[in-house]
Design a protein around this motif. Structure first.
Motif: not given
Length: 391
Positions: A140-157
């Motif tokens: 699902s697109y929402q699942s994918e969007g959540r994964i990107y959010a996790k990555h952003i919070l890790k790399e660019k908090p």
């Protein structure tokens, strides 16, 4: 041959080949409209023309009937009626597009005709309570969007996020997943939510605006034509954000190569299928099977076009459902078997991913892995990730 045509050649040929052994030892044969002792009629709707045209790649004969909807919801409704009431297909398989499938969803469920393995990651396809005749295929697109959010919070908090998204259910679904994943940080981190219309000839002005806001994270929720434009424009204006590209536009052949390999370095996306260009899969049995299939049945198929490998794996999933149906080729049993896949793997799913469905869970693929573009191919990194979202 267009990208859409290549994908559909893969879809139709795989179904025909893999469904050849779909017979079963049933004492009594049961058929609905669209199935007989000698034939199964399968319908499909695909945007062979229009703004999304880059997508359009059992002992019984498969009669595969595919129509163009031009990425137009009203046209999709017209074609669905033609397939169901005119051609009398058993089911409609792999129709593409969130808006088009949204337009036909109520009709398909009212007619009790399977709308199976929709080629869109909208979360709404996992809603067996309200729409028991509709099932998606990809994560699902929402699942994918959540994964990107996790990555952003890790790399660019402390990042400043600019989001480009298509102004429809597809774009808004990704946007919701991203915001849900960012949680209470969404309001402070997101500096631009820019929607584009599919009728726009170019999205260049959106990109220039985002750079002017000093955004250092760019979330690119665009279909192939616009994604390629975005990659080119970001490079042209010298903007160097953390560029996140939604997976539906991560095809090297359809998007990255036309945009220029030099312009795509460092872009981040996700994967759930093996990339035919990644050398680590060269000796994998599933990749060998894919290559043998292309060589024998589809020699003009482009290995760099991920739409071809997607079509191949989606068709394998339908072939498995038809095999499980045996001689009970009713529409009800098609949905029953689709909702009863247990640890099923298509040839090219990434290691560790299996398909599991149930009558209350229509989400086939629930895991993905991050990847980054380097040189002329994608490189996987990090662990397998899951961010399930229910219907």
């Amino acid at each position: 041959m267009s990208f859409v045509a290549r994908r559909m050649a893969a879809l139709s040929t795989v179904i025909i080949i893999l469904a050849a052994g779909a017979g079963g030892a049933f004492a009594q044969k049961k058929y609905d409209t669209g199935a007989t002792d000698t034939e199964i009629k399968i319908g499909n709707i695909m945007p062979y023309s229009g703004p999304a045209s880059a997508y359009g790649t059992n002992g019984r004969k498969i009669n595969f009937i595919s129509y163009d909807d031009g990425y137009s919801p009203p046209k999709a409704v017209e074609q669905a009626r033609k397939l169901v009431e005119g051609d009398e297909v058993l089911l409609i398989f792999a129709p593409l597009g969130t808006a088009s499938n949204s337009a036909i969803q109520k009709y398909m469920n009212a007619k009790k005709v399977p709308q199976l393995f929709v080629q869109s990651g909208a979360t709404k396809w996992n809603d067996p309570l309200n729409f028991p005749w509709t099932m998606g295929w990809q994560p699902s697109y929402q699942s994918e969007g959540r994964i990107y959010a996790k990555h952003i919070l890790k790399e660019k908090p402390g990042g400043r996020i600019a989001i480009l998204y298509q102004n429809d259910d597809y774009g808004k679904d990704y946007l919701k997943g991203l915001k849900d994943g960012l949680g209470d940080k969404a309001a402070s981190m997101i500096v631009a939510e820019d929607a584009y219309e599919i009728a726009e000839p170019t999205i260049d002005t959106h990109i220039v605006k985002m750079k002017s806001l000093n955004a250092d994270v760019f979330v690119d929720i665009a279909t192939p034509k616009f994604a390629a434009q975005a990659i080119k424009k970001v490079a042209e204006i010298g903007w160097k954000p953390l560029h996140i590209l939604n997976s539906i536009s991560a095809s090297i052949g359809a998007v990255i190569q036309p945009a220029g390999f030099e312009n795509a370095q460092g872009i981040v996306s996700v994967a759930y299928l093996m990339d035919p260009l990644d050398p680590q899969w060269r000796a994998a049995p599933g990749m060998k099977a894919f290559d043998e299939f292309l060589a024998k049945y589809f020699p003009e198929g482009n290995r760099a076009d991920s739409l071809v490998v997607t079509g191949y794996n989606a068709a394998q999933t339908l072939a498995q459902v038809l095999k499980q149906c045996g001689d009970d080729l009713t529409r009800e049993n098609v949905m029953k078997q689709a909702a009863n896949l247990k640890d099923f793997r298509t040839a090219n799913l990434l290691p560790g991913i299996t398909m599991n469905t149930s009558p209350i869970d229509f989400a086939l693929i629930k895991q993905m892995q991050l990847r980054r573009f380097k040189d002329e191919r994608w490189e996987l990194f990090g662990p397998m990730l899951s961010a399930e979202v229910g219907g």
